[in-house]
Design an enzyme around this catalytic site. Sequence first.
Site, PDB file in Angstrom:
ATOM      1  N   HIS A 276       0.843  -1.198   0.000  1.00 34.83           N
ATOM      2  CA  HIS A 276       0.000   0.000   0.000  1.00 34.83           C
ATOM      3  C   HIS A 276       0.876   1.246   0.000  1.00 34.83           C
ATOM      4  CE1 HIS A 276      -3.554   2.395   0.580  1.00 34.83           C
ATOM      5  NE2 HIS A 276      -3.203   2.807   1.775  1.00 34.83           N
ATOM      6  N   ASN A 300      -3.350   9.043   4.224  1.00 36.23           N
ATOM      7  CA  ASN A 300      -3.848   7.891   3.485  1.00 36.23           C
ATOM      8  C   ASN A 300      -4.810   8.360   2.395  1.00 36.23           C
ATOM      9  OD1 ASN A 300      -4.245   5.230   2.780  1.00 36.23           O
ATOM     10  ND2 ASN A 300      -5.173   4.607   4.706  1.00 36.23           N
TER      11      ASN A 300
END
Length: 333
Positions: A276, A300
């Site tokens: 990620h 994020n």
Amino acid sequence: MIAVLFLAALCLEVESALPTLGPSLDAEWHKWKIKHGKTYSMNEESLRRTVWEKNFKMIELHNQEYLKGKHDFTMAMNAFGDLTDTEFKKKMTGFQRQRIKKRHTFQDHLFLSVPKSVDWRERGFVTPVKNQGHCASSWAFSATGALEGQMFRKTGRLIPLSEQNLLDCMDFNVTHGCRGGFMQRAFQYVKDSGGLATEKSYPYKGLGGECRFHAGISAANVSDFVQVPGCEKALMKAVAKVGPISVAVDASHSSFRFYENGTYYEPQCRRVHLNHAVLVVGYGFEGEESNGNSYWLVKNSWGEEWGMRGYVKMAKDWNNNCGIATYATYPIV
């Protein structure tokens, strides 16, 4: 036929979580479905409820342990509660390490002094939190985040840039759109194509399409990119000196998926084979500097409802926990 195969696969993955559903959680389940706009077929409902309930109980147990001092962060149910681990990793991550010709390496100057804490949001380098949706495009959001910061440093204007431009226009032999990619490849594309569009002129759809980029909508450029040596000391100096930095982490664990608040440390995290991409926008510490929890301030791309309004404080100086310093990079503009 596809729906039948999907339910069969889902059945296999949640089989270990069966057999019982707790009627005491009926109200919580219905409230959660309404909040997140969830509807299911009759056959799928009980399977999704099983996954959700397993996650709900895991979160409750973690938070009870937090109250006993066993963890430094809390967890909370969110929109990902009905996804299996396989589904979550497929839809919500998106980092894929790829071979690329080695470029400049960040010079970790021995005597470079750095401040005790940094938050580039306070200096205007960071755009609002975005949401990649059910598309494994975190690589694109990490790349635009780093480029937005460097363009602000150069021009004094903070302009959200287009992840969709990257999804549509990059060679699928190089990156895979909603199936993953690499931030350095994104920087190379912007350099080769002569620019990147704004988010406003090329809005995000969350799936690949026909490339619509042309020079008239370009708002950013890249002349090259830099690789930061894979250690936290070098990353700290790069963040302090340069601005927001693209990084990759291991987001495989439920503790990250349902993170809510506090300093995130996961002992099961890997430092390689990461999945990620995120953006380090600063660092600091909780409590007293001498014995507090040092953290990386990380943006994020799962929307503002996740974590601390879209951010997570990840453990810093804990042996590169979750691999946060392993693949750090930023563009030169």
